[in-house]
Design a protein around this motif. Sequence first.
Motif, PDB file in Angstrom:
ATOM      1  N   THR A 188       0.871  -1.099  -0.208  1.00 37.02           N
ATOM      2  CA  THR A 188       0.025  -0.133   0.271  1.00 37.02           C
ATOM      3  C   THR A 188       0.758   1.316  -0.038  1.00 37.02           C
ATOM      4  O   THR A 188       0.685   2.229  -0.840  1.00 37.02           O
ATOM      5  CB  THR A 188      -0.560  -0.545   1.410  1.00 37.02           C
ATOM      6  N   GLU A 189       2.294   1.169   0.816  1.00 35.83           N
ATOM      7  CA  GLU A 189       2.867   2.425   0.576  1.00 35.83           C
ATOM      8  C   GLU A 189       3.328   2.531  -0.802  1.00 35.83           C
ATOM      9  O   GLU A 189       3.735   3.948  -0.633  1.00 35.83           O
ATOM     10  CB  GLU A 189       3.896   2.027   1.328  1.00 35.83           C
ATOM     11  N   THR A 190       3.355   2.334  -1.351  1.00 42.97           N
ATOM     12  CA  THR A 190       3.726   2.402  -2.608  1.00 42.97           C
ATOM     13  C   THR A 190       3.130   3.281  -3.972  1.00 42.97           C
ATOM     14  O   THR A 190       3.003   4.128  -5.183  1.00 42.97           O
ATOM     15  CB  THR A 190       4.135   1.246  -3.445  1.00 42.97           C
ATOM     16  N   LEU A 191       1.203   3.140  -3.504  1.00 41.80           N
ATOM     17  CA  LEU A 191       0.511   3.641  -4.064  1.00 41.80           C
ATOM     18  C   LEU A 191      -0.088   5.175  -4.013  1.00 41.80           C
ATOM     19  O   LEU A 191       0.417   6.108  -2.643  1.00 41.80           O
ATOM     20  CB  LEU A 191      -0.659   3.389  -3.387  1.00 41.80           C
ATOM     21  N   SER A 192       0.337   5.650  -5.388  1.00 43.29           N
ATOM     22  CA  SER A 192       0.524   7.965  -5.125  1.00 43.29           C
ATOM     23  C   SER A 192      -0.689   8.024  -6.740  1.00 43.29           C
ATOM     24  O   SER A 192      -0.569   6.696  -7.565  1.00 43.29           O
ATOM     25  CB  SER A 192       1.989   8.027  -5.512  1.00 43.29           C
ATOM     26  N   THR A 193      -0.087   8.827  -6.571  1.00 46.78           N
ATOM     27  CA  THR A 193      -1.051   9.012  -7.875  1.00 46.78           C
ATOM     28  C   THR A 193      -0.271   8.812  -9.447  1.00 46.78           C
ATOM     29  O   THR A 193      -0.757   8.631  -9.894  1.00 46.78           O
ATOM     30  CB  THR A 193      -1.179  11.021  -8.310  1.00 46.78           C
ATOM     31  N   LYS A 194       0.888   8.507  -9.093  1.00 49.34           N
ATOM     32  CA  LYS A 194       2.324   8.295 -10.525  1.00 49.34           C
ATOM     33  C   LYS A 194       2.082   6.859 -10.420  1.00 49.34           C
ATOM     34  O   LYS A 194       1.845   6.290 -11.842  1.00 49.34           O
ATOM     35  CB  LYS A 194       3.274   8.922 -10.094  1.00 49.34           C
ATOM     36  N   SER A 195       1.591   6.320  -9.932  1.00 47.27           N
ATOM     37  CA  SER A 195       1.414   4.949  -9.477  1.00 47.27           C
ATOM     38  C   SER A 195       0.728   3.833  -9.665  1.00 47.27           C
ATOM     39  O   SER A 195       0.339   2.628 -10.431  1.00 47.27           O
ATOM     40  CB  SER A 195       2.390   4.191  -7.849  1.00 47.27           C
ATOM     41  N   VAL A 196      -0.952   4.650 -10.193  1.00 51.77           N
ATOM     42  CA  VAL A 196      -1.681   4.328  -9.895  1.00 51.77           C
ATOM     43  C   VAL A 196      -1.770   3.429 -11.032  1.00 51.77           C
ATOM     44  O   VAL A 196      -2.118   4.508 -12.703  1.00 51.77           O
ATOM     45  CB  VAL A 196      -2.838   4.759  -9.903  1.00 51.77           C
ATOM     46  N   ASN A 197      -2.658   2.522 -11.538  1.00 49.97           N
ATOM     47  CA  ASN A 197      -2.886   1.981 -12.677  1.00 49.97           C
ATOM     48  C   ASN A 197      -3.613   1.887 -13.303  1.00 49.97           C
ATOM     49  O   ASN A 197      -4.435   1.765 -14.538  1.00 49.97           O
ATOM     50  CB  ASN A 197      -2.499  -0.141 -12.765  1.00 49.97           C
ATOM     51  N   TYR A 198      -5.332   1.473 -12.923  1.00 56.44           N
ATOM     52  CA  TYR A 198      -6.461   2.031 -13.101  1.00 56.44           C
ATOM     53  C   TYR A 198      -7.163   2.437 -12.612  1.00 56.44           C
ATOM     54  O   TYR A 198      -7.135   2.749 -10.691  1.00 56.44           O
ATOM     55  CB  TYR A 198      -7.184   0.503 -13.206  1.00 56.44           C
ATOM     56  N   TRP A 199      -8.127   3.843 -12.630  1.00 56.66           N
ATOM     57  CA  TRP A 199      -8.381   4.898 -12.135  1.00 56.66           C
ATOM     58  C   TRP A 199      -9.813   4.455 -12.681  1.00 56.66           C
ATOM     59  O   TRP A 199     -10.643   4.603 -13.758  1.00 56.66           O
ATOM     60  CB  TRP A 199      -8.297   6.662 -12.646  1.00 56.66           C
ATOM     61  N   GLY A 200     -10.617   4.826 -10.645  1.00 62.99           N
ATOM     62  CA  GLY A 200     -12.669   4.498 -11.038  1.00 62.99           C
ATOM     63  C   GLY A 200     -12.624   6.114 -11.689  1.00 62.99           C
ATOM     64  O   GLY A 200     -12.140   7.281 -11.947  1.00 62.99           O
ATOM     65  N   SER A 201     -14.410   6.354 -12.123  1.00 61.88           N
ATOM     66  CA  SER A 201     -14.880   7.705 -12.674  1.00 61.88           C
ATOM     67  C   SER A 201     -14.705   9.072 -11.061  1.00 61.88           C
ATOM     68  O   SER A 201     -14.913  10.112 -11.350  1.00 61.88           O
ATOM     69  CB  SER A 201     -15.743   7.455 -13.675  1.00 61.88           C
ATOM     70  N   GLY A 202     -15.168   8.040 -10.078  1.00 70.10           N
ATOM     71  CA  GLY A 202     -15.121   9.292  -9.483  1.00 70.10           C
ATOM     72  C   GLY A 202     -16.268   9.573  -8.738  1.00 70.10           C
ATOM     73  O   GLY A 202     -17.246   9.365  -9.695  1.00 70.10           O
ATOM     74  N   THR A 203     -16.463   9.384  -7.914  1.00 70.92           N
ATOM     75  CA  THR A 203     -17.672   9.490  -6.570  1.00 70.92           C
ATOM     76  C   THR A 203     -18.287  10.894  -6.068  1.00 70.92           C
ATOM     77  O   THR A 203     -17.135  11.188  -4.849  1.00 70.92           O
ATOM     78  CB  THR A 203     -18.255   8.633  -6.657  1.00 70.92           C
ATOM     79  N   LEU A 204     -18.745  11.956  -5.880  1.00 68.06           N
ATOM     80  CA  LEU A 204     -18.851  13.099  -5.639  1.00 68.06           C
ATOM     81  C   LEU A 204     -19.156  12.729  -3.944  1.00 68.06           C
ATOM     82  O   LEU A 204     -20.637  12.697  -3.563  1.00 68.06           O
ATOM     83  CB  LEU A 204     -20.142  13.678  -5.595  1.00 68.06           C
ATOM     84  N   VAL A 205     -18.371  13.292  -2.929  1.00 71.78           N
ATOM     85  CA  VAL A 205     -18.956  13.593  -1.817  1.00 71.78           C
ATOM     86  C   VAL A 205     -19.122  14.691  -0.920  1.00 71.78           C
ATOM     87  O   VAL A 205     -18.486  15.244  -1.049  1.00 71.78           O
ATOM     88  CB  VAL A 205     -17.602  12.802  -0.346  1.00 71.78           C
ATOM     89  N   THR A 206     -20.148  15.018  -1.080  1.00 71.15           N
ATOM     90  CA  THR A 206     -20.356  16.419  -0.147  1.00 71.15           C
ATOM     91  C   THR A 206     -21.424  16.614   1.077  1.00 71.15           C
ATOM     92  O   THR A 206     -22.172  15.795   1.238  1.00 71.15           O
ATOM     93  CB  THR A 206     -21.531  17.116  -1.080  1.00 71.15           C
ATOM     94  N   VAL A 207     -20.668  17.813   1.499  1.00 65.92           N
ATOM     95  CA  VAL A 207     -20.352  17.394   3.533  1.00 65.92           C
ATOM     96  C   VAL A 207     -20.841  18.608   3.814  1.00 65.92           C
ATOM     97  O   VAL A 207     -19.953  19.883   3.475  1.00 65.92           O
ATOM     98  CB  VAL A 207     -19.027  17.166   4.300  1.00 65.92           C
ATOM     99  N   SER A 208     -22.291  19.329   4.223  1.00 66.47           N
ATOM    100  CA  SER A 208     -22.455  20.205   4.656  1.00 66.47           C
ATOM    101  C   SER A 208     -22.773  20.487   6.113  1.00 66.47           C
ATOM    102  O   SER A 208     -22.709  20.154   6.483  1.00 66.47           O
ATOM    103  CB  SER A 208     -23.743  20.570   3.895  1.00 66.47           C
ATOM    104  N   SER A 209     -21.954  22.071   6.702  1.00 66.40           N
ATOM    105  CA  SER A 209     -22.203  22.109   8.062  1.00 66.40           C
ATOM    106  C   SER A 209     -23.320  22.507   8.669  1.00 66.40           C
ATOM    107  O   SER A 209     -24.416  22.683   7.819  1.00 66.40           O
ATOM    108  CB  SER A 209     -21.555  23.960   7.846  1.00 66.40           C
TER     109      SER A 209
END
Length: 125
Positions: free
Chosen positions: A104-125
């Motif tokens: 896990t310690e080698t995981l970085s934005t540069k080492s990622v082989n595959y990305w998901g499409s992303g999901t939005l998390v919104t936290v309101s105060s």
Amino acid sequence: QVQLAESGGGSVQAGGSLRLSCAASGRTFSTYVIGWFRQGPGKEREFVAAISWSGGTPRVADSVKGRFTVSRDNAKRTAYLQMDNLKPEDTAVYYCAFNHDRRTETLSTKSVNYWGSGTLVTVSS
């Protein structure tokens, strides 16, 4: 090729909880890491958490330690990010990430082989 299916984003008030899922399919083989990064408005993408299918202690960023927990379901090839006590500063698009590595310690934005499409998390105060 590996495909990642994300789910679980949404809107919540501060102090609430959400759980993200990331299911991997395709040619994952047996040694890999699944993790999450997030990117808030006007910010760079940052590491959040990761877990290895080879065992070992999951890795969690200091900014979310004690509030976020990462786990896995081996049979489903799915990783989960449980997010508790959410804060407005946790608002971001959360991206699932896959790396053909046991560490896990080698995981970085540069080492990622595959990305998901992303999901939005919104936290309101």
